[in-house]
Design a protein around this motif. Sequence first.
Motif, PDB file in Angstrom:
ATOM      1  N   VAL A 194       0.852  -1.189   0.000  1.00 36.03           N
ATOM      2  CA  VAL A 194       0.000   0.000   0.000  1.00 36.03           C
ATOM      3  C   VAL A 194       0.887   1.239   0.000  1.00 36.03           C
ATOM      4  O   VAL A 194       1.698   1.431   0.914  1.00 36.03           O
ATOM      5  CB  VAL A 194      -0.930   0.023   1.235  1.00 36.03           C
ATOM      6  CG1 VAL A 194      -1.748   1.306   1.264  1.00 36.03           C
ATOM      7  CG2 VAL A 194      -1.843  -1.191   1.224  1.00 36.03           C
ATOM      8  N   TYR A 195       0.755   2.074  -1.019  1.00 33.01           N
ATOM      9  CA  TYR A 195       1.561   3.280  -1.144  1.00 33.01           C
ATOM     10  C   TYR A 195       1.351   4.192   0.068  1.00 33.01           C
ATOM     11  O   TYR A 195       0.217   4.441   0.480  1.00 33.01           O
ATOM     12  CB  TYR A 195       1.206   4.002  -2.437  1.00 33.01           C
ATOM     13  CG  TYR A 195       1.891   5.333  -2.626  1.00 33.01           C
ATOM     14  CD1 TYR A 195       3.279   5.440  -2.556  1.00 33.01           C
ATOM     15  CD2 TYR A 195       1.154   6.483  -2.889  1.00 33.01           C
ATOM     16  CE1 TYR A 195       3.914   6.656  -2.734  1.00 33.01           C
ATOM     17  CE2 TYR A 195       1.779   7.707  -3.074  1.00 33.01           C
ATOM     18  CZ  TYR A 195       3.157   7.790  -2.985  1.00 33.01           C
ATOM     19  OH  TYR A 195       3.781   8.996  -3.165  1.00 33.01           O
ATOM     20  N   ARG A 196       2.451   4.704   0.612  1.00 29.30           N
ATOM     21  CA  ARG A 196       2.352   5.505   1.833  1.00 29.30           C
ATOM     22  C   ARG A 196       1.550   6.786   1.643  1.00 29.30           C
ATOM     23  O   ARG A 196       0.985   7.310   2.600  1.00 29.30           O
ATOM     24  CB  ARG A 196       3.740   5.830   2.383  1.00 29.30           C
ATOM     25  CG  ARG A 196       4.567   6.759   1.513  1.00 29.30           C
ATOM     26  CD  ARG A 196       5.971   6.922   2.066  1.00 29.30           C
ATOM     27  NE  ARG A 196       6.710   5.668   1.990  1.00 29.30           N
ATOM     28  CZ  ARG A 196       7.931   5.504   2.531  1.00 29.30           C
ATOM     29  NH1 ARG A 196       8.508   6.477   3.179  1.00 29.30           N
ATOM     30  NH2 ARG A 196       8.554   4.344   2.407  1.00 29.30           N
ATOM     31  N   GLY A 197       1.470   7.285   0.405  1.00 28.08           N
ATOM     32  CA  GLY A 197       0.635   8.451   0.151  1.00 28.08           C
ATOM     33  C   GLY A 197      -0.836   8.162   0.404  1.00 28.08           C
ATOM     34  O   GLY A 197      -1.571   9.002   0.918  1.00 28.08           O
ATOM     35  N   ASN A 198      -1.285   6.941   0.041  1.00 27.74           N
ATOM     36  CA  ASN A 198      -2.661   6.547   0.350  1.00 27.74           C
ATOM     37  C   ASN A 198      -2.866   6.426   1.851  1.00 27.74           C
ATOM     38  O   ASN A 198      -3.922   6.787   2.379  1.00 27.74           O
ATOM     39  CB  ASN A 198      -2.992   5.211  -0.315  1.00 27.74           C
ATOM     40  CG  ASN A 198      -3.035   5.299  -1.823  1.00 27.74           C
ATOM     41  OD1 ASN A 198      -2.111   4.851  -2.494  1.00 27.74           O
ATOM     42  ND2 ASN A 198      -4.083   5.882  -2.372  1.00 27.74           N
ATOM     43  N   LEU A 199      -1.854   5.922   2.545  1.00 27.03           N
ATOM     44  CA  LEU A 199      -1.947   5.791   3.991  1.00 27.03           C
ATOM     45  C   LEU A 199      -2.108   7.164   4.644  1.00 27.03           C
ATOM     46  O   LEU A 199      -2.935   7.356   5.530  1.00 27.03           O
ATOM     47  CB  LEU A 199      -0.696   5.087   4.524  1.00 27.03           C
ATOM     48  CG  LEU A 199      -0.675   4.743   6.010  1.00 27.03           C
ATOM     49  CD1 LEU A 199      -1.660   3.613   6.304  1.00 27.03           C
ATOM     50  CD2 LEU A 199       0.733   4.336   6.432  1.00 27.03           C
ATOM     51  N   ALA A 200      -1.330   8.136   4.178  1.00 25.79           N
ATOM     52  CA  ALA A 200      -1.400   9.481   4.741  1.00 25.79           C
ATOM     53  C   ALA A 200      -2.748  10.136   4.487  1.00 25.79           C
ATOM     54  O   ALA A 200      -3.265  10.881   5.322  1.00 25.79           O
ATOM     55  CB  ALA A 200      -0.273  10.345   4.165  1.00 25.79           C
ATOM     56  N   ALA A 255      -7.911   4.061   0.423  1.00 22.72           N
ATOM     57  CA  ALA A 255      -7.447   2.775  -0.072  1.00 22.72           C
ATOM     58  C   ALA A 255      -6.999   2.926  -1.524  1.00 22.72           C
ATOM     59  O   ALA A 255      -7.611   3.679  -2.291  1.00 22.72           O
ATOM     60  CB  ALA A 255      -8.556   1.734   0.019  1.00 22.72           C
ATOM     61  N   PRO A 256      -5.918   2.247  -1.939  1.00 24.71           N
ATOM     62  CA  PRO A 256      -5.510   2.332  -3.342  1.00 24.71           C
ATOM     63  C   PRO A 256      -6.564   1.709  -4.245  1.00 24.71           C
ATOM     64  O   PRO A 256      -7.149   0.683  -3.922  1.00 24.71           O
ATOM     65  CB  PRO A 256      -4.196   1.533  -3.375  1.00 24.71           C
ATOM     66  CG  PRO A 256      -4.273   0.626  -2.197  1.00 24.71           C
ATOM     67  CD  PRO A 256      -5.069   1.341  -1.153  1.00 24.71           C
ATOM     68  N   GLY A 257      -6.806   2.356  -5.373  1.00 25.99           N
ATOM     69  CA  GLY A 257      -7.814   1.858  -6.305  1.00 25.99           C
ATOM     70  C   GLY A 257      -7.196   1.017  -7.409  1.00 25.99           C
ATOM     71  O   GLY A 257      -5.979   0.818  -7.473  1.00 25.99           O
ATOM     72  N   TYR A 258      -8.038   0.530  -8.288  1.00 23.14           N
ATOM     73  CA  TYR A 258      -7.570  -0.212  -9.468  1.00 23.14           C
ATOM     74  C   TYR A 258      -6.713   0.707 -10.320  1.00 23.14           C
ATOM     75  O   TYR A 258      -6.991   1.900 -10.445  1.00 23.14           O
ATOM     76  CB  TYR A 258      -8.793  -0.713 -10.249  1.00 23.14           C
ATOM     77  CG  TYR A 258      -8.454  -1.579 -11.441  1.00 23.14           C
ATOM     78  CD1 TYR A 258      -7.707  -2.728 -11.299  1.00 23.14           C
ATOM     79  CD2 TYR A 258      -8.893  -1.232 -12.718  1.00 23.14           C
ATOM     80  CE1 TYR A 258      -7.398  -3.529 -12.394  1.00 23.14           C
ATOM     81  CE2 TYR A 258      -8.598  -2.018 -13.818  1.00 23.14           C
ATOM     82  CZ  TYR A 258      -7.846  -3.163 -13.648  1.00 23.14           C
ATOM     83  OH  TYR A 258      -7.540  -3.960 -14.734  1.00 23.14           O
ATOM     84  N   HIS A 259      -5.659   0.174 -10.941  1.00 25.24           N
ATOM     85  CA  HIS A 259      -4.682   1.032 -11.583  1.00 25.24           C
ATOM     86  C   HIS A 259      -5.053   1.440 -13.010  1.00 25.24           C
ATOM     87  O   HIS A 259      -4.256   2.077 -13.682  1.00 25.24           O
ATOM     88  CB  HIS A 259      -3.286   0.420 -11.543  1.00 25.24           C
ATOM     89  CG  HIS A 259      -3.211  -1.000 -12.010  1.00 25.24           C
ATOM     90  ND1 HIS A 259      -2.116  -1.792 -11.805  1.00 25.24           N
ATOM     91  CD2 HIS A 259      -4.097  -1.780 -12.660  1.00 25.24           C
ATOM     92  CE1 HIS A 259      -2.321  -2.981 -12.314  1.00 25.24           C
ATOM     93  NE2 HIS A 259      -3.504  -3.003 -12.841  1.00 25.24           N
TER      94      HIS A 259
END
Length: 263
Positions: free
Chosen positions: A245-251, A255-259
């Motif tokens: 999980v990309y830390r930018g999404n965590l901040a 939740a990360p979406g489909y790419h």
Amino acid sequence: MRHDLERIALISDVHGNLTALEAVLDDIDARGVTRILNLGDYVGKGPRGREVVDLCRERCAVNILGNWDDFLPDPDRQEDDDALRWWLGQLSPGQGEWLRGLPFSHDLLVSGRRIRLFHASATSVHRRVRFDHDEAEFRGMFANTPATGDGPPPTVVGYGDTHDAYYEVDRERRTLFNTGSVGNSLGDPTPVYVVVEGVPDSVDDAPFSLQFVRVPYDVEAELAAARAAGMPEYDGYAAELRHGVYRGNLARGTAPGYHRRPR
């Protein structure tokens, strides 16, 4: 007809994750591959950039510039914070200059295919081309630019940067692939690298293959090293290494979406 095939390992985006790099190098050695090309981003994000640089200088036949390698040691860098200062402080004297002096791209000929390798795009290490690109971006990856220099245009392009491995071919047989990331793989957090196999330095068509290899490693040992070193942004690093999980999404708390973008 018998062909003398060679296998070449392509690695990218180690980002200071020494544990993952050592696991990948062990796998490369076990396969009998002796030629390793590195597509950049040795430092930042992880705790052991110094050791990663030393090991890549020792093991890789070619080392290419990444965006972090250009940005982090830049003496004129405007952006600054505690984390960037910490990652920069992990480098040994002279490593920053070595990183910034790396070549932008590397061309080679395998089984009649002209391969070009760079970190992010044909124009800059700081211009990102994601998995979900359009046709203009695809074509642009095969163009000669001031950054790549002149010469026969490539028919195969490999790059890193996005930490998202994929493979794409068009009807003109142009092949674009992303190696994914050794030290900071997103989505599937298992380190990934590429093995290219074909006849080296041959202008004639011959068997050619690209293989993506996933290598499990001791994630918790790497995180223990980060904690012991007092590395900043540890929570983001742990989320990326354990869950992809990309830390930018965590901040952002998202939740990360489909790419791929919705149509």
